[in-house]
Design a protein around this motif. Structure first.
Motif, short mmCIF file in Angstrom:
data_model
loop_
_atom_site.label_atom_id
_atom_site.label_comp_id
_atom_site.label_asym_id
_atom_site.label_seq_id
_atom_site.Cartn_x
_atom_site.Cartn_y
_atom_site.Cartn_z
N LEU A 135 5.73 -2.49 1.16
CA LEU A 135 4.92 -1.45 0.54
C LEU A 135 5.26 -0.13 1.21
N LEU A 136 5.56 0.88 0.40
CA LEU A 136 5.98 2.17 0.96
C LEU A 136 5.27 3.28 0.20
N ARG A 137 4.77 4.24 0.95
CA ARG A 137 4.20 5.43 0.34
C ARG A 137 4.72 6.65 1.06
N THR A 138 4.66 7.79 0.39
CA THR A 138 5.20 9.03 0.95
C THR A 138 4.16 10.15 0.81
N ARG A 139 4.37 11.20 1.61
CA ARG A 139 3.47 12.35 1.57
C ARG A 139 4.23 13.58 1.11
N SER A 140 3.64 14.28 0.16
CA SER A 140 4.24 15.52 -0.36
C SER A 140 3.12 16.53 -0.57
N GLY A 141 3.31 17.74 0.01
CA GLY A 141 2.29 18.78 -0.14
C GLY A 141 0.94 18.37 0.43
N GLY A 142 0.96 17.54 1.46
CA GLY A 142 -0.27 17.11 2.10
C GLY A 142 -0.97 15.96 1.40
N ARG A 143 -0.45 15.47 0.30
CA ARG A 143 -1.08 14.39 -0.45
C ARG A 143 -0.21 13.14 -0.38
N TRP A 144 -0.86 11.99 -0.15
CA TRP A 144 -0.14 10.73 -0.10
C TRP A 144 -0.01 10.14 -1.50
N SER A 145 1.17 9.57 -1.76
CA SER A 145 1.41 8.90 -3.03
C SER A 145 0.74 7.53 -3.03
N GLY A 146 0.74 6.86 -4.17
CA GLY A 146 0.34 5.47 -4.21
C GLY A 146 1.41 4.61 -3.55
N TRP A 147 1.09 3.33 -3.36
CA TRP A 147 2.04 2.42 -2.72
C TRP A 147 3.07 1.94 -3.73
N SER A 148 4.34 2.01 -3.37
CA SER A 148 5.43 1.42 -4.16
C SER A 148 5.75 0.05 -3.58
N GLU A 149 5.71 -0.98 -4.41
CA GLU A 149 6.04 -2.33 -3.94
C GLU A 149 7.54 -2.54 -4.08
N LEU A 150 8.19 -2.88 -2.98
CA LEU A 150 9.65 -3.02 -2.95
C LEU A 150 10.05 -4.43 -2.51
N HIS A 151 11.22 -4.83 -2.96
CA HIS A 151 11.80 -6.13 -2.59
C HIS A 151 13.30 -5.93 -2.37
N ASP A 152 13.93 -6.99 -1.92
CA ASP A 152 15.40 -7.00 -1.93
C ASP A 152 15.82 -6.75 -3.37
N ASP A 153 16.49 -5.63 -3.63
CA ASP A 153 16.72 -5.21 -5.01
C ASP A 153 17.80 -6.01 -5.73
N GLY A 154 18.59 -6.80 -5.01
CA GLY A 154 19.63 -7.58 -5.67
C GLY A 154 20.82 -6.75 -6.13
N HIS A 155 20.76 -5.45 -5.90
CA HIS A 155 21.92 -4.61 -6.21
C HIS A 155 22.95 -4.81 -5.11
N ALA A 156 24.15 -5.11 -5.49
CA ALA A 156 25.18 -5.35 -4.48
C ALA A 156 26.53 -5.42 -5.14
N PRO A 157 27.59 -5.17 -4.39
CA PRO A 157 28.93 -5.45 -4.90
C PRO A 157 29.07 -6.95 -5.15
N ASP A 158 30.04 -7.33 -5.95
CA ASP A 158 30.27 -8.75 -6.18
C ASP A 158 30.69 -9.43 -4.88
N PRO A 159 30.14 -10.60 -4.57
CA PRO A 159 30.49 -11.29 -3.33
C PRO A 159 31.99 -11.52 -3.21
N GLY A 160 32.50 -11.32 -1.99
CA GLY A 160 33.92 -11.51 -1.75
C GLY A 160 34.78 -10.30 -2.03
N SER A 161 34.22 -9.26 -2.65
CA SER A 161 34.99 -8.05 -2.91
C SER A 161 35.13 -7.24 -1.63
N ALA A 162 36.10 -6.34 -1.61
CA ALA A 162 36.30 -5.50 -0.43
C ALA A 162 35.07 -4.65 -0.15
N GLU A 163 34.39 -4.20 -1.21
CA GLU A 163 33.21 -3.36 -1.06
C GLU A 163 32.06 -4.15 -0.43
#
Length: 607
Positions: free
Chosen positions: A114-142
């Protein structure tokens, strides 16, 4: 946990947080690659500002044991008991994008952040985050240097962050790190507020292939180029991009604020870019395209929007798809109609280039079989692209198909077929299928014979515009081919070929000619001749004839001795050929047409 229950920690103090600020370097745009061939198809905005490469700064804060205080046991959204940890509120340098990363080999299945941020003195709501699964293809140089991480949270003009972690399997993973990006400012940020994108400047994109250039004007939506969001080309991996195939696509979203302004968008994309390169260790931004809530489409990974650039958006599927991310968090907020329309127009254009059916399915090599338009969550356990956007996939598929159907290309379908044959003998036909711009069409056509109505004979597969089919008529008849459906390109109008009459007869005389059915231009064609009257070989002479419209041209004479002969010549072009008898022994051998004429031979000459 209430915001005011937390103790504030200044950057660099408390919780043993280690802050690393990385200067991401002023860039000069790489100018050696030729401009993309399709650039002139883009509408140009009068006076559109070109964004200069922008320096970004990346703050990295280690979230080790000292930074995360135990909060006891809690329950994840999946109902799993987990150890709970939290940071204090951490004051930071200004940033607009926030995310969390960790070592690739230190997985924590089921971990929620859970992550929240502050901007202009006001806190945002909580963002629920997970391992996003975004990744290069396994075994690639990247993939070798890539880190795991969450989706980037869009948090314009923020200066503090607060994190909670729920881990069902122990504490935080190794290398647990908060990544904050300040994408800087550009003179073009406030000027890219039009819905029309400018053409790219010379030297900013690889050239499109000839096939892509030929088809690039089909439904191509306005696209804002990398130079227009101020991409710092010096931070991505140098060298040519990696290209694959487009067999499908994946819908994604980012995370965080849905209420950014038009002028916020370029710097938010720069922030995602810097996070993917400097936070995740990728060669470039992971998405091929990004779409904002105003319906504007932005080029993501370098390599040319018309090309099949391999991204890092959906692990194991990148080489056979493209990924487009909606900017914002679309779990409880519905996507705008402008954003959905942009998805449809973008996918229709990309699918038309590669001949992909927007309502079809694709078997990804070694992976799942999925609809050609799928979401990230269809490949793994993730919330992406959010429940509200995921619910619109059917709408996106049908809308994409409607666009492709409404802009169908015309096509010509032709067939060359022998017009006469002895009963029981096989004849061959060549099918040709092309668009008016001479693009070869692939797909399936049906061979039909006319009776009281048209009767199906067989289905014929056409690859790259050409196919052969054979039939053995039981008698005279009329034939045609009609389109079943195309596969590449998809958007072709369906029509039937001309009609072809075939005359079949019975005879005791056997006068045959056979030879190659396909040769290279300039090569010699050798025709084998066989001529018998019952069991008796025939000796005689015949004239080689070439079809010319509805008549036949005499070409040269051939000799047949004791029932056989060879005739060699260079056809010069695709056509139908036959032999017409002029003299024969024994004397009762028929010379008149059709009994004194061989079966026709179709020779396809390939340039």
């Amino acid at each position: 946990m209430e915001p005011d229950s937390k103790r504030k920690v200044s950057r660099g103090r408390g919780a043993q947080a280690l802050l690393t600020t990385l200067a991401v370097g002023l860039a000069t745009l790489v100018g050696s690659a030729p401009s993309e061939a399709v650039a002139t198809a883009q509408p140009v905005t009068a006076g559109a500002a070109k964004a200069a490469p922008v320096k970004s700064s990346v703050q990295k804060i280690e979230l080790g044991r000292g930074a995360l205080a135990s909060q006891g046991r809690s329950t994840t959204d999946e109902g799993v008991r987990a150890d709970s940890f939290a940071t204090d509120e951490i004051d930071t340098d200004p940033f607009s994008v926030a995310a969390v990363t960790w070592d690739a080999d230190s997985a924590r299945p089921g971990m929620e952040i859970l992550l929240r941020t502050r901007s202009g003195g006001r806190w945002s709501g909580w963002s629920e985050l997970h391992d996003d699964g975004h990744a290069p293809d396994p075994g690639s140089a990247e993939d070798a240097s890539a880190r795991r991480g969450t989706d980037p949270v869009l948090a314009p003009d923020s200066d503090a962050v607060d994190i909670e972690v729920k881990s069902p399997r122990g504490g935080a993973p190794a290398g647990f790190e908060l990544v904050l990006v300040n994408p800087g400012t550009s003179t073009a940020d406030a000027t890219t507020t039009t819905t029309t994108a400018a053409a790219p400047s010379a030297g900013t994109q690889p050239a499109a292939t000839s096939a892509e250039a030929e088809n690039s004007e089909l439904k191509k939506p306005p696209i804002f180029w990398r130079s227009q969001w101020g991409a710092d080309e010096s931070i991505r991996e140098p060298g040519p991009p990696e290209y694959g195939r487009v067999r499908g696509m994946f819908v994604h979203h980012t995370a965080g604020s849905n209420w950014y302004s038009r002028s916020d968008v370029p710097r938010l994309i720069r922030g995602i870019y810097a996070y993917h390169v400097n936070g995740r260790g990728w060669r470039d931004i992971g998405y091929n395209f990004l779409i904002d809530r105003f319906g504007r489409i932005w080029e993501g990974r370098y390599g040319g929007p018309a090309r099949a650039v391999v991204g890092a958006h959906t692990a194991n599927y990148n080489g056979n798809s493209f990924g487009a991310a909606a900017m914002g968090s679309l779990g409880s907020v519905s996507p705008t109609s402008a954003l959905l329309s942009a998805y449809k127009r973008l996918i229709a254009w990309k699918f038309a280039l590669s001949g992909v059916n927007p309502t079809g399915r694709v078997a990804y090599p070694g992976q799942k079989t999925l609809p050609t338009i799928s979401a990230h969550r269809d490949t793994k356990a993730t919330e992406c692209p959010g429940a509200r956007l995921y619910a619109q996939l059917g709408n996106i598929r049908s809308g994409t198909k409607a666009i492709m159907d409404s802009t169908a290309q015309s096509s010509s379908l032709s067939m060359i077929l022998n017009s006469q044959v002895a009963v029981g003998r096989r004849i061959y036909g060549r099918v040709r299928w092309r668009t008016p711009s001479w693009r070869d069409v692939s797909g399936w056509v049906n061979l039909q014979r006319r009776s009281s109505s048209w009767v199906h004979v067989r289905q014929v597969t056409v690859d790259d515009g050409v196919s052969w089919t054979a039939l053995t008529p039981g008698g005279s008849g009329t034939y045609r081919v009609v389109v079943d459906h195309s596969s590449d390109p998809l958007n072709v109008e369906y029509s039937g070929s001309d009609l072809h009459s075939v005359r079949a007869w019975s005879t005791a005389s056997s006068f045959r000619m056979s030879g190659p059915y396909r040769i290279e231009l300039g090569d010699l064609a050798r025709l084998q001749i066989s001529w018998h009257m019952g069991d008796q070989p025939v000796t005689g002479r015949a004239i080689l004839q070439k079809r010319s419209g509805s008549s036949w041209d005499n070409i040269r004479e051939a000799s047949i001795v004791n029932g056989s002969g060879v005739l060699s010549f260079r056809p010069g072009a695709t056509n139908v050929w036959r032999l017409r008898a002029t003299s024969a022994s024994p004397s009762n051998t028929p010379l008149s047409h059709p009994k004194g004429t061989t079966d026709e031979v179709l020779i396809d000459v390939v340039a």
